[in-house]
Design a protein around this motif. Structure first.
Motif, PDB file in Angstrom:
ATOM      1  N   LEU A  87       0.830  -1.213   0.000  1.00  0.00           N
ATOM      2  CA  LEU A  87       0.000   0.000   0.000  1.00  0.00           C
ATOM      3  C   LEU A  87       0.864   1.263   0.000  1.00  0.00           C
ATOM      4  CD1 LEU A  87      -2.888  -1.002   2.428  1.00  0.00           C
ATOM      5  CD2 LEU A  87      -2.914  -0.950  -0.079  1.00  0.00           C
ATOM      6  N   THR A  88       2.011   1.206   0.653  1.00  0.00           N
ATOM      7  CA  THR A  88       2.938   2.340   0.628  1.00  0.00           C
ATOM      8  C   THR A  88       3.471   2.553  -0.784  1.00  0.00           C
ATOM      9  OG1 THR A  88       3.555   1.981   2.929  1.00  0.00           O
ATOM     10  CG2 THR A  88       5.088   3.264   1.584  1.00  0.00           C
ATOM     11  N   LEU A  89       3.807   1.445  -1.460  1.00  0.00           N
ATOM     12  CA  LEU A  89       4.232   1.559  -2.863  1.00  0.00           C
ATOM     13  C   LEU A  89       3.131   2.231  -3.690  1.00  0.00           C
ATOM     14  CD1 LEU A  89       5.861  -1.950  -3.571  1.00  0.00           C
ATOM     15  CD2 LEU A  89       7.038   0.233  -3.193  1.00  0.00           C
ATOM     16  N   GLY A  90       1.890   1.812  -3.467  1.00  0.00           N
ATOM     17  CA  GLY A  90       0.754   2.387  -4.206  1.00  0.00           C
ATOM     18  C   GLY A  90       0.579   3.861  -3.932  1.00  0.00           C
ATOM     19  N   HIS A  91       0.651   4.232  -2.660  1.00  0.00           N
ATOM     20  CA  HIS A  91       0.476   5.641  -2.296  1.00  0.00           C
ATOM     21  C   HIS A  91       1.586   6.497  -2.898  1.00  0.00           C
ATOM     22  CE1 HIS A  91       0.541   9.221   0.328  1.00  0.00           C
ATOM     23  NE2 HIS A  91      -0.763   9.106   0.216  1.00  0.00           N
ATOM     24  N   ARG A  92       2.816   6.027  -2.804  1.00  0.00           N
ATOM     25  CA  ARG A  92       3.936   6.793  -3.363  1.00  0.00           C
ATOM     26  C   ARG A  92       3.801   6.959  -4.872  1.00  0.00           C
ATOM     27  NH1 ARG A  92       8.873   3.874  -0.130  1.00  0.00           N
ATOM     28  NH2 ARG A  92       8.540   4.914   1.864  1.00  0.00           N
ATOM     29  N   ARG A  93       3.418   5.878  -5.540  1.00  0.00           N
ATOM     30  CA  ARG A  93       3.271   5.939  -6.998  1.00  0.00           C
ATOM     31  C   ARG A  93       2.147   6.907  -7.373  1.00  0.00           C
ATOM     32  NH1 ARG A  93       5.373   2.864 -11.541  1.00  0.00           N
ATOM     33  NH2 ARG A  93       6.721   2.057  -9.916  1.00  0.00           N
ATOM     34  N   ALA A  94       1.059   6.903  -6.619  1.00  0.00           N
ATOM     35  CA  ALA A  94      -0.057   7.816  -6.900  1.00  0.00           C
ATOM     36  C   ALA A  94       0.365   9.268  -6.688  1.00  0.00           C
ATOM     37  CB  ALA A  94      -1.256   7.475  -6.025  1.00  0.00           C
ATOM     38  N   VAL A  95       1.090   9.538  -5.615  1.00  0.00           N
ATOM     39  CA  VAL A  95       1.575  10.896  -5.349  1.00  0.00           C
ATOM     40  C   VAL A  95       2.538  11.333  -6.449  1.00  0.00           C
ATOM     41  CG1 VAL A  95       2.959  12.296  -3.764  1.00  0.00           C
ATOM     42  CG2 VAL A  95       1.170  10.801  -2.863  1.00  0.00           C
ATOM     43  N   ASP A  96       3.399  10.411  -6.882  1.00  0.00           N
ATOM     44  CA  ASP A  96       4.314  10.731  -7.988  1.00  0.00           C
ATOM     45  C   ASP A  96       3.536  11.095  -9.248  1.00  0.00           C
ATOM     46  OD1 ASP A  96       6.492  10.268  -6.391  1.00  0.00           O
ATOM     47  OD2 ASP A  96       6.951   8.284  -7.228  1.00  0.00           O
ATOM     48  N   ARG A  97       2.448  10.395  -9.507  1.00  0.00           N
ATOM     49  CA  ARG A  97       1.630  10.685 -10.701  1.00  0.00           C
ATOM     50  C   ARG A  97       1.015  12.076 -10.588  1.00  0.00           C
ATOM     51  NH1 ARG A  97      -1.087   7.786 -14.863  1.00  0.00           N
ATOM     52  NH2 ARG A  97       0.656   6.363 -14.575  1.00  0.00           N
ATOM     53  N   VAL A  98       0.508  12.421  -9.417  1.00  0.00           N
ATOM     54  CA  VAL A  98      -0.069  13.757  -9.221  1.00  0.00           C
ATOM     55  C   VAL A  98       0.993  14.825  -9.459  1.00  0.00           C
ATOM     56  CG1 VAL A  98      -1.027  15.339  -7.492  1.00  0.00           C
ATOM     57  CG2 VAL A  98      -1.910  13.015  -7.667  1.00  0.00           C
ATOM     58  N   ARG A  99       2.161  14.624  -8.890  1.00  0.00           N
ATOM     59  CA  ARG A  99       3.243  15.605  -9.069  1.00  0.00           C
ATOM     60  C   ARG A  99       3.641  15.713 -10.530  1.00  0.00           C
ATOM     61  NH1 ARG A  99       6.675  13.609  -3.859  1.00  0.00           N
ATOM     62  NH2 ARG A  99       5.504  14.790  -2.306  1.00  0.00           N
ATOM     63  N   SER A 100       3.693  14.584 -11.215  1.00  0.00           N
ATOM     64  CA  SER A 100       4.057  14.578 -12.627  1.00  0.00           C
ATOM     65  C   SER A 100       3.030  15.345 -13.454  1.00  0.00           C
ATOM     66  CB  SER A 100       4.171  13.139 -13.129  1.00  0.00           C
ATOM     67  OG  SER A 100       4.364  13.109 -14.512  1.00  0.00           O
TER      68      SER A 100
END
Length: 194
Positions: A87-100
């Motif tokens: 779930l941490t991997l998922g949250h980080r990836r989602a935040v990275d997508r928002v930033r991108s």
């Protein structure tokens, strides 16, 4: 002491998520399929809470699950549960997508502003042209009325000397003289050197 009652499969016969991730680390595809079945829903929920867009959430969830397959050997059970790790991997990836997405939008906005902003040289040229037009107008006002008419017809309307003579009902020689005298006065007023 009461015994726990489980609905569905007996939990003791199925490996727990940590064991499954350990098998995935060894390349076990069946174990990965089981991990996928267990975590896909929760990962999608976490990602969707961040992204709020179903299509992007599904895409990021797939990326996370591919990352689980690739990085399973890095999982450390002594640092937390497998579910929390995933779930941490998922949250980080989602935040990275928002930033991108935000960075991309900011770049596009900046590019649009730069495209609308004239270059420095263009602004300078516009200012110089405006100042030159004002100076020419001021110098035109110093000509006699007849000189001004002849210069305006010849140089702003594009008439030939003969057409200027016909428009002003004057002899051609007179028009040529007025134009020559008017141009000399303009040259002197504008400070043009031959």
């Amino acid at each position: 002491m009461k015994e726990a009652v489980y609905i569905g499969a007996n939990p003791s016969t199925e490996p727990d998520l940590e064991e499954l991730v350990g098998l995935v680390a060894l390349g076990d595809e069946k174990a990965f399929a089981s991990v996928y079945d267990v975590v896909a829903g929760p990962v999608l929920g976490v990602v969707r809470a961040v992204l709020r867009d179903r299509a992007q959430s599904e895409e990021v969830t797939q990326e996370v699950l591919v990352e689980v397959w690739r990085t399973a050997p890095r999982f450390r059970a002594d640092r937390g549960t497998a579910m929390n790790w995933i779930l941490t991997l998922g949250h980080r990836r989602a935040v990275d997508r928002v930033r991108s997405v935000e960075a991309s939008a900011a770049r596009d906005h900046k590019a649009a502003l730069l495209a609308r902003t004239p270059e420095f040289d263009e602004v300078t040229e516009q200012v110089e042209a405006r100042l030159e037009r004002e100076q020419v107008r001021r110098c035109l006002r110093t000509l006699t009325e007849l000189q001004s008419q002849a210069v305006t017809l010849a140089y702003y309307r594009g008439l030939t000397y003969r057409e200027v003579a016909e428009a002003l009902a004057l002899p051609l020689g007179t028009v040529k003289t007025r134009l020559r005298d008017g141009l000399i006065r303009l040259r002197d007023c504008l400070g043009v050197t031959a």
